[in-house]
Design a protein around this motif. Structure first.
Motif, PDB file in Angstrom:
ATOM      1  N   ASP A 141     -13.893  34.179   5.527  1.00 46.97           N
ATOM      2  CA  ASP A 141     -14.235  33.158   4.538  1.00 46.97           C
ATOM      3  C   ASP A 141     -14.925  31.938   5.143  1.00 46.97           C
ATOM      4  O   ASP A 141     -15.217  30.965   4.437  1.00 46.97           O
ATOM      5  N   LEU A 142     -15.211  31.965   6.450  1.00 45.05           N
ATOM      6  CA  LEU A 142     -16.056  30.963   7.075  1.00 45.05           C
ATOM      7  C   LEU A 142     -16.790  31.608   8.244  1.00 45.05           C
ATOM      8  O   LEU A 142     -16.544  32.758   8.582  1.00 45.05           O
ATOM      9  N   LYS A 143     -17.702  30.862   8.852  1.00 44.64           N
ATOM     10  CA  LYS A 143     -18.543  31.457   9.899  1.00 44.64           C
ATOM     11  C   LYS A 143     -18.453  30.656  11.195  1.00 44.64           C
ATOM     12  O   LYS A 143     -18.643  29.441  11.189  1.00 44.64           O
ATOM     13  N   ALA A 144     -18.160  31.348  12.278  1.00 48.76           N
ATOM     14  CA  ALA A 144     -18.191  30.721  13.596  1.00 48.76           C
ATOM     15  C   ALA A 144     -19.613  30.817  14.141  1.00 48.76           C
ATOM     16  O   ALA A 144     -20.228  31.887  14.111  1.00 48.76           O
ATOM     17  N   VAL A 145     -20.152  29.698  14.619  1.00 49.55           N
ATOM     18  CA  VAL A 145     -21.523  29.700  15.125  1.00 49.55           C
ATOM     19  C   VAL A 145     -21.535  29.794  16.650  1.00 49.55           C
ATOM     20  O   VAL A 145     -20.570  29.417  17.324  1.00 49.55           O
ATOM     21  N   LYS A 146     -22.617  30.296  17.164  1.00 50.40           N
ATOM     22  CA  LYS A 146     -22.803  30.321  18.607  1.00 50.40           C
ATOM     23  C   LYS A 146     -23.017  28.894  19.115  1.00 50.40           C
ATOM     24  O   LYS A 146     -23.539  28.041  18.387  1.00 50.40           O
ATOM     25  N   ILE A 147     -22.610  28.645  20.337  1.00 48.36           N
ATOM     26  CA  ILE A 147     -22.899  27.373  20.983  1.00 48.36           C
ATOM     27  C   ILE A 147     -23.762  27.670  22.200  1.00 48.36           C
ATOM     28  O   ILE A 147     -23.372  28.446  23.077  1.00 48.36           O
ATOM     29  N   ASN A 148     -24.963  27.083  22.215  1.00 55.82           N
ATOM     30  CA  ASN A 148     -25.931  27.358  23.288  1.00 55.82           C
ATOM     31  C   ASN A 148     -26.188  28.857  23.431  1.00 55.82           C
ATOM     32  O   ASN A 148     -26.263  29.408  24.524  1.00 55.82           O
ATOM     33  N   ASN A 149     -26.298  29.520  22.263  1.00 55.51           N
ATOM     34  CA  ASN A 149     -26.609  30.950  22.170  1.00 55.51           C
ATOM     35  C   ASN A 149     -25.494  31.865  22.691  1.00 55.51           C
ATOM     36  O   ASN A 149     -25.738  33.046  22.940  1.00 55.51           O
ATOM     37  N   VAL A 150     -24.292  31.342  22.843  1.00 52.37           N
ATOM     38  CA  VAL A 150     -23.161  32.156  23.281  1.00 52.37           C
ATOM     39  C   VAL A 150     -22.141  32.243  22.158  1.00 52.37           C
ATOM     40  O   VAL A 150     -21.690  31.217  21.624  1.00 52.37           O
ATOM     41  N   GLU A 151     -21.776  33.456  21.808  1.00 52.28           N
ATOM     42  CA  GLU A 151     -20.828  33.693  20.718  1.00 52.28           C
ATOM     43  C   GLU A 151     -19.403  33.355  21.157  1.00 52.28           C
ATOM     44  O   GLU A 151     -19.005  33.654  22.287  1.00 52.28           O
ATOM     45  N   PRO A 152     -18.628  32.708  20.277  1.00 50.17           N
ATOM     46  CA  PRO A 152     -17.233  32.378  20.621  1.00 50.17           C
ATOM     47  C   PRO A 152     -16.329  33.593  20.505  1.00 50.17           C
ATOM     48  O   PRO A 152     -15.787  33.892  19.441  1.00 50.17           O
ATOM     49  N   THR A 153     -16.163  34.302  21.601  1.00 50.24           N
ATOM     50  CA  THR A 153     -15.291  35.480  21.627  1.00 50.24           C
ATOM     51  C   THR A 153     -14.356  35.383  22.832  1.00 50.24           C
ATOM     52  O   THR A 153     -14.639  34.670  23.799  1.00 50.24           O
ATOM     53  N   THR A 154     -13.272  36.131  22.770  1.00 49.75           N
ATOM     54  CA  THR A 154     -12.344  36.138  23.897  1.00 49.75           C
ATOM     55  C   THR A 154     -13.015  36.704  25.146  1.00 49.75           C
ATOM     56  O   THR A 154     -12.797  36.209  26.254  1.00 49.75           O
ATOM     57  N   ASP A 155     -13.864  37.726  24.981  1.00 44.43           N
ATOM     58  CA  ASP A 155     -14.557  38.306  26.132  1.00 44.43           C
ATOM     59  C   ASP A 155     -15.461  37.289  26.811  1.00 44.43           C
ATOM     60  O   ASP A 155     -15.539  37.228  28.042  1.00 44.43           O
ATOM     61  N   ASN A 156     -16.148  36.470  26.014  1.00 47.79           N
ATOM     62  CA  ASN A 156     -17.059  35.484  26.584  1.00 47.79           C
ATOM     63  C   ASN A 156     -16.317  34.326  27.257  1.00 47.79           C
ATOM     64  O   ASN A 156     -16.848  33.711  28.186  1.00 47.79           O
ATOM     65  N   VAL A 157     -15.110  34.042  26.786  1.00 45.36           N
ATOM     66  CA  VAL A 157     -14.287  33.070  27.495  1.00 45.36           C
ATOM     67  C   VAL A 157     -13.891  33.632  28.861  1.00 45.36           C
ATOM     68  O   VAL A 157     -14.019  32.966  29.894  1.00 45.36           O
ATOM     69  N   ILE A 158     -13.434  34.876  28.871  1.00 43.93           N
ATOM     70  CA  ILE A 158     -12.961  35.499  30.107  1.00 43.93           C
ATOM     71  C   ILE A 158     -14.092  35.650  31.126  1.00 43.93           C
ATOM     72  O   ILE A 158     -13.896  35.419  32.329  1.00 43.93           O
ATOM     73  N   ASN A 159     -15.305  36.002  30.643  1.00 46.41           N
ATOM     74  CA  ASN A 159     -16.404  36.183  31.599  1.00 46.41           C
ATOM     75  C   ASN A 159     -17.067  34.874  31.998  1.00 46.41           C
ATOM     76  O   ASN A 159     -17.992  34.864  32.830  1.00 46.41           O
ATOM     77  N   SER A 189     -18.875  32.693  30.162  1.00 47.32           N
ATOM     78  CA  SER A 189     -20.096  32.245  29.485  1.00 47.32           C
ATOM     79  C   SER A 189     -19.823  31.289  28.325  1.00 47.32           C
ATOM     80  O   SER A 189     -20.695  30.504  27.945  1.00 47.32           O
ATOM     81  N   TYR A 190     -18.626  31.344  27.759  1.00 50.42           N
ATOM     82  CA  TYR A 190     -18.268  30.441  26.657  1.00 50.42           C
ATOM     83  C   TYR A 190     -17.259  29.420  27.178  1.00 50.42           C
ATOM     84  O   TYR A 190     -16.198  29.789  27.693  1.00 50.42           O
ATOM     85  N   LYS A 191     -17.597  28.139  27.045  1.00 50.04           N
ATOM     86  CA  LYS A 191     -16.855  27.088  27.738  1.00 50.04           C
ATOM     87  C   LYS A 191     -15.846  26.324  26.877  1.00 50.04           C
ATOM     88  O   LYS A 191     -15.084  25.504  27.399  1.00 50.04           O
ATOM     89  N   VAL A 192     -15.839  26.573  25.568  1.00 47.52           N
ATOM     90  CA  VAL A 192     -15.010  25.750  24.678  1.00 47.52           C
ATOM     91  C   VAL A 192     -13.635  26.400  24.507  1.00 47.52           C
ATOM     92  O   VAL A 192     -13.378  27.130  23.543  1.00 47.52           O
ATOM     93  N   TRP A 193     -12.764  26.127  25.454  1.00 49.54           N
ATOM     94  CA  TRP A 193     -11.413  26.688  25.437  1.00 49.54           C
ATOM     95  C   TRP A 193     -10.484  25.784  26.224  1.00 49.54           C
ATOM     96  O   TRP A 193     -10.927  24.907  26.961  1.00 49.54           O
ATOM     97  N   SER A 194      -9.205  26.018  26.054  1.00 47.02           N
ATOM     98  CA  SER A 194      -8.222  25.262  26.846  1.00 47.02           C
ATOM     99  C   SER A 194      -6.971  26.109  27.016  1.00 47.02           C
ATOM    100  O   SER A 194      -6.780  27.119  26.334  1.00 47.02           O
ATOM    101  N   TYR A 195      -6.112  25.683  27.928  1.00 45.80           N
ATOM    102  CA  TYR A 195      -4.774  26.255  27.991  1.00 45.80           C
ATOM    103  C   TYR A 195      -3.916  25.598  26.912  1.00 45.80           C
ATOM    104  O   TYR A 195      -4.116  24.438  26.559  1.00 45.80           O
ATOM    105  N   GLY A 196      -2.976  26.362  26.408  1.00 41.98           N
ATOM    106  CA  GLY A 196      -1.959  25.816  25.518  1.00 41.98           C
ATOM    107  C   GLY A 196      -0.657  25.698  26.289  1.00 41.98           C
ATOM    108  O   GLY A 196      -0.331  26.561  27.116  1.00 41.98           O
ATOM    109  N   TYR A 197       0.092  24.634  26.030  1.00 40.74           N
ATOM    110  CA  TYR A 197       1.299  24.346  26.798  1.00 40.74           C
ATOM    111  C   TYR A 197       2.503  24.136  25.883  1.00 40.74           C
ATOM    112  O   TYR A 197       2.375  23.635  24.765  1.00 40.74           O
ATOM    113  N   TYR A 198       3.662  24.501  26.402  1.00 43.94           N
ATOM    114  CA  TYR A 198       4.939  24.104  25.814  1.00 43.94           C
ATOM    115  C   TYR A 198       5.512  23.007  26.723  1.00 43.94           C
ATOM    116  O   TYR A 198       5.909  23.272  27.856  1.00 43.94           O
ATOM    117  N   MET A 199       5.528  21.785  26.232  1.00 47.91           N
ATOM    118  CA  MET A 199       6.051  20.670  27.003  1.00 47.91           C
ATOM    119  C   MET A 199       7.566  20.595  26.843  1.00 47.91           C
ATOM    120  O   MET A 199       8.094  20.765  25.735  1.00 47.91           O
TER     121      MET A 199
END
Length: 284
Positions: free
Chosen positions: A215-233, A235-245
């Motif tokens: 029901d919504l669309k994720a856009v590419k950033i700098n021609n890179v698709e936001p996928t888990t594979d692209n985070v791992i390889n 090429s996609y830089k918009v991610w962070s670790y999640g923490y339990y404080m």
């Protein structure tokens, strides 16, 4: 002889059955109460882990809620939560937020974030410069970035959101978003972001990947698709670790719950299915 073999099989089955029951019973001796507050980005993960953990340990009660990342360590500091879910390491200073002294950051997931638009928006890719322009109010019409002649409606997360902190740091080079008098709205949770972007024509916002659906669309950033594979390889830089404080090192039921979320059993199964990434994939 055949009869004897049948009895042997039955006996072995009984041993396995009761042995398994004993193991289950051993797992269920843990008791306690855990209160979790904070990140709405991590909330789907927390709720799924809670469901699974309580099946293994029915003597543990868990109350989980999400109101934004900063409320997690704040609740731990006030003593009203055992775990503060946060999209950044709140034990150190980050832009806009001082560290929470005495708290321990327990890494539990990798969270990919995405810029998302309403389905009527015809733009499929945005550069970092264009994203900065949109969220600082310098770009106000979709035609300026290759779309239709329509005013851009900016949906932003409210101050204290970990998703906002990470989107600004990773997708906007640390530039602050700017409030506008018109075509601008702030929302308090990832769920509210999804609802508002999907229901508002010409809207843009950002959200963690687990909330992205048809029901919504994720856009590419700098021609890179936001996928888990692209985070791992890488090429996609918009991610962070999640923490339990936690206040100091976790103990008891709280420690057991965090260890379950960090376990290979959960990380490689439920966590991956929800579009989070196992911490082991990035900790190499």
């Amino acid at each position: 002889m055949k009869l004897l073999n049948k009895f042997s099989v039955l006996a072995l089955s009984a041993v396995l059955l009761f042995g398994g029951a004993a193991a289950t019973e051993a797992k269920s001796t843990l008791k306690g109460k855990i209160t979790i507050n904070g990140s709405t980005a991590l909330l789907p993960l927390t709720l799924q882990a809670t469901k699974e953990f309580k099946k293994l340990h029915p003597g543990v009660s868990i109350a989980a809620s999400g109101k934004g990342s900063v409320t997690g360590p704040q609740a731990v500091k006030k003593g009203i939560a055992d775990i503060g879910a946060c999209d950044w390491d709140a034990s150190v200073d980050v832009p806009g937020f001082k560290k929470f002294d005495g708290q321990v950051a327990n890494k539990v997931a990798v969270i990919p974030f995405a810029a998302v638009v309403n389905k009527n928006v015809k733009v499929d890719n945005l550069t970092t410069a264009q994203i900065k322009g949109i969220f600082t109010g310098k770009i106000t019409n979709w035609k300026e970035v290759g779309g239709a002649d329509a005013d851009i409606v900016v949906i932003n997360r409210s101050f204290g959101s970990g998703t906002r902190v990470n989107f600004q740091m990773k997708a906007m080079d640390g530039v602050e978003t700017v409030k506008k008098e018109s075509n601008y709205k702030e929302v308090g949770s990832s769920g509210d972001m999804k609802t508002n972007v999907s229901s508002t024509p010409n809207a843009i916002g950002y959200i963690d990947l687990v909330y992205v659906s048809s029901d919504l669309k994720a856009v590419k950033i700098n021609n890179v698709e936001p996928t888990t594979d692209n985070v791992i390889n890488g090429s996609y830089k918009v991610w962070s670790y999640g923490y339990y404080m936690t206040k100091g090192q976790p103990t008891g039921a709280t420690k057991a719950f965090i260890e379950y979320v960090q376990s290979k059993q959960f990380q490689d199964s439920s966590l991956k299915k929800m579009k989070f990434i196992p911490i082991s994939a990035m900790d190499k």
